[in-house]
Scaffold this motif. Structure first.
Motif, PDB file in Angstrom:
ATOM      1  N   SER A  48       0.825  -1.212   0.000  1.00 29.81           N
ATOM      2  CA  SER A  48       0.000   0.000   0.000  1.00 29.81           C
ATOM      3  C   SER A  48       0.856   1.258   0.000  1.00 29.81           C
ATOM      4  O   SER A  48       0.347   2.356  -0.202  1.00 29.81           O
ATOM      5  CB  SER A  48      -0.927   0.004   1.217  1.00 29.81           C
ATOM      6  OG  SER A  48      -0.179   0.161   2.412  1.00 29.81           O
ATOM      7  N   GLY A  49       2.164   1.094   0.246  1.00 29.48           N
ATOM      8  CA  GLY A  49       3.057   2.242   0.255  1.00 29.48           C
ATOM      9  C   GLY A  49       3.453   2.696   1.640  1.00 29.48           C
ATOM     10  O   GLY A  49       4.129   3.714   1.799  1.00 29.48           O
ATOM     11  N   LEU A  50       3.066   1.958   2.667  1.00 31.17           N
ATOM     12  CA  LEU A  50       3.376   2.357   4.033  1.00 31.17           C
ATOM     13  C   LEU A  50       4.891   2.349   4.254  1.00 31.17           C
ATOM     14  O   LEU A  50       5.553   1.336   4.022  1.00 31.17           O
ATOM     15  CB  LEU A  50       2.715   1.387   5.012  1.00 31.17           C
ATOM     16  CG  LEU A  50       2.355   1.948   6.387  1.00 31.17           C
ATOM     17  CD1 LEU A  50       1.303   3.022   6.275  1.00 31.17           C
ATOM     18  CD2 LEU A  50       1.869   0.836   7.296  1.00 31.17           C
ATOM     19  N   GLY A  51       5.433   3.485   4.660  1.00 28.11           N
ATOM     20  CA  GLY A  51       6.860   3.572   4.917  1.00 28.11           C
ATOM     21  C   GLY A  51       7.723   3.710   3.689  1.00 28.11           C
ATOM     22  O   GLY A  51       8.934   3.518   3.765  1.00 28.11           O
ATOM     23  N   CYS A  52       7.149   4.064   2.538  1.00 27.67           N
ATOM     24  CA  CYS A  52       7.929   4.179   1.310  1.00 27.67           C
ATOM     25  C   CYS A  52       8.841   5.413   1.373  1.00 27.67           C
ATOM     26  O   CYS A  52       8.684   6.288   2.225  1.00 27.67           O
ATOM     27  CB  CYS A  52       7.009   4.261   0.098  1.00 27.67           C
ATOM     28  SG  CYS A  52       5.695   5.485   0.268  1.00 27.67           S
ATOM     29  N   ALA A  53       9.796   5.455   0.452  1.00 30.32           N
ATOM     30  CA  ALA A  53      10.835   6.488   0.505  1.00 30.32           C
ATOM     31  C   ALA A  53      10.265   7.900   0.373  1.00 30.32           C
ATOM     32  O   ALA A  53      10.800   8.846   0.952  1.00 30.32           O
ATOM     33  CB  ALA A  53      11.867   6.225  -0.593  1.00 30.32           C
ATOM     34  N   GLU A  54       9.199   8.051  -0.383  1.00 30.53           N
ATOM     35  CA  GLU A  54       8.604   9.384  -0.581  1.00 30.53           C
ATOM     36  C   GLU A  54       7.430   9.621   0.360  1.00 30.53           C
ATOM     37  O   GLU A  54       6.513  10.375   0.063  1.00 30.53           O
ATOM     38  CB  GLU A  54       8.125   9.530  -2.030  1.00 30.53           C
ATOM     39  CG  GLU A  54       9.220   9.418  -3.078  1.00 30.53           C
ATOM     40  CD  GLU A  54       9.551   7.969  -3.390  1.00 30.53           C
ATOM     41  OE1 GLU A  54       8.767   7.082  -2.984  1.00 30.53           O
ATOM     42  OE2 GLU A  54      10.600   7.711  -4.000  1.00 30.53           O
ATOM     43  N   TRP A  55       7.434   8.947   1.502  1.00 31.01           N
ATOM     44  CA  TRP A  55       6.328   9.021   2.457  1.00 31.01           C
ATOM     45  C   TRP A  55       6.067  10.484   2.853  1.00 31.01           C
ATOM     46  O   TRP A  55       6.998  11.225   3.114  1.00 31.01           O
ATOM     47  CB  TRP A  55       6.690   8.181   3.689  1.00 31.01           C
ATOM     48  CG  TRP A  55       5.659   8.182   4.749  1.00 31.01           C
ATOM     49  CD1 TRP A  55       5.635   8.959   5.873  1.00 31.01           C
ATOM     50  CD2 TRP A  55       4.478   7.386   4.807  1.00 31.01           C
ATOM     51  NE1 TRP A  55       4.520   8.693   6.622  1.00 31.01           N
ATOM     52  CE2 TRP A  55       3.796   7.738   5.984  1.00 31.01           C
ATOM     53  CE3 TRP A  55       3.931   6.431   3.962  1.00 31.01           C
ATOM     54  CZ2 TRP A  55       2.591   7.140   6.353  1.00 31.01           C
ATOM     55  CZ3 TRP A  55       2.739   5.842   4.329  1.00 31.01           C
ATOM     56  CH2 TRP A  55       2.085   6.198   5.514  1.00 31.01           C
TER      57      TRP A  55
END
Length: 338
Positions: A48-55
């Protein structure tokens, strides 16, 4: 001429060796389900994108593909090792559940054994296999929720089967009065897990980033019907961002409200378990410790802007809390009851 008896021989009971193998298979399957549940949560949250680099700009981004839609984050955040272990554990689990079912049919005459529960585990395994055969669109929250709750239900049922195969408990005069409350506790924990899964499936984790409320939200005029619609389909913008809006705020705050209810009820249930004596003290203590850790971890996750590892640990603790509550119900149920 000697008479010939027409009576059929008594059915053979499973040997102690067969009983030991059955118990071993159940508990090994339990471990595999726990691994699958934890890895599923990790893969779902990372995807889902949790903690992604572009958060947090990369959270809930979706792209169109030839076969439908998929999460943009899943391409670089989901590690290959986690996917391989998840698939291997799930495949091994399926074979072991078949073995458990066959052995359970041989044990069907034993006191306290529940063949129907073994068949339910098999049916649930088949359902989850069919559901996960082809990766579904992230725009269908009910699929994500079904996978989560199916895994949690398998975990609870296998724990019950394992405990009933190795121990005979019951006999406390106060136990029958607390047993219905323990059943209700299992339901409350399971329902709270469902609310958390609904938050994840609807990408509502960032809908409310403050504590304890969600700003000046018009609760009475909120889209309640849509937030509780199990078959809703998520909408996305032209840029591939999932549209959450007020529905996500409601979903998020309902989960928080459920956490308060679960905390109060399970806290009371654990306290009642402590008062029953030594037989129940270990399980009751585990319930209270896991409950406290779960609440603290949930608050810390919000304050820390939802780090991936912390939210995944929150899911793992929920599974352990469910097991401890099921175990209390097991301790309160006589061995002669299924």
């Amino acid at each position: 001429m000697p008479s010939v008896s027409t009576l059929s021989p008594a059915p053979r009971s499973p040997s102690p060796r067969t009983d030991s193998l059955y118990t071993l298979l159940v508990f090994l399957s339990l471990v595999l389900v726990l691994v699958v549940v934890i890895l599923s949560a990790y893969l779902r949250l990372a995807g889902s994108g949790l903690g992604c680099a572009e958060w947090p700009a990369c959270y809930a981004l979706i792209k169109s593909t030839a076969g439908g839609t998929e999460s943009l984050a899943s391409a670089h955040l989901v590690p290959a090792w986690a996917t391989v272990i998840h698939r291997l554990a799930a495949s091994t689990l399926g074979a072991m559940v078949v073995g458990i079912t066959l052995m359970a049919l041989r044990r069907r005459r034993l006191p306290g054994h529940n063949t129907g529960l073994s068949l339910a585990v098999l049916g649930l395994t088949v359902f989850l296999s069919v559901l996960g055969y082809k990766t579904p669109s992230p725009l269908l929250p009910w699929v994500t929720l079904s996978n989560l709750l199916g895994g949690m239900a398998m975990l609870a049922m296998l724990w019950w089967l394992g405990q009933r195969s190795v121990s005979a408990v019951g006999g406390d005069a106060r136990a029958p009065s607390l047993r219905p409350w323990a059943r209700a506790g299992v339901f409350i924990v399971f329902f709270q897990i469902a609310l958390g899964g609904w938050v994840s499936a609807n990408f509502a984790a960032l809908a409310c980033t403050g504590l304890p409320g969600c700003g000046d939200f018009p609760w009475l005029d909120g889209p309640w019907r849509e937030s509780l619609n199990l078959f809703r389909v998520l909408s996305i913008t032209d840029g591939g961002v999932i549209i959450t809006g007020d529905v996500a705020k409601l979903i998020h705050m309902i989960h928080r409200l459920g956490a308060v209810v679960a905390f109060l009820y399970i806290g009371w249930l654990g306290w009642r378990g402590l008062r029953l004596g030594d037989r129940y003290r270990g399980t009751a203590t585990s319930m209270l410790v896991l409950l406290l850790l779960q609440i603290l971890l949930g608050v810390a996750a919000v304050v820390s802007s939802l780090p991936l590892t912390m939210v995944a640990a929150h899911n793992a603790l929920a599974a352990l809390l469910l097991l401890s509550t099921v175990n209390l119900m097991h301790l309160l149920t006589p061995a002669t009851e299924k």
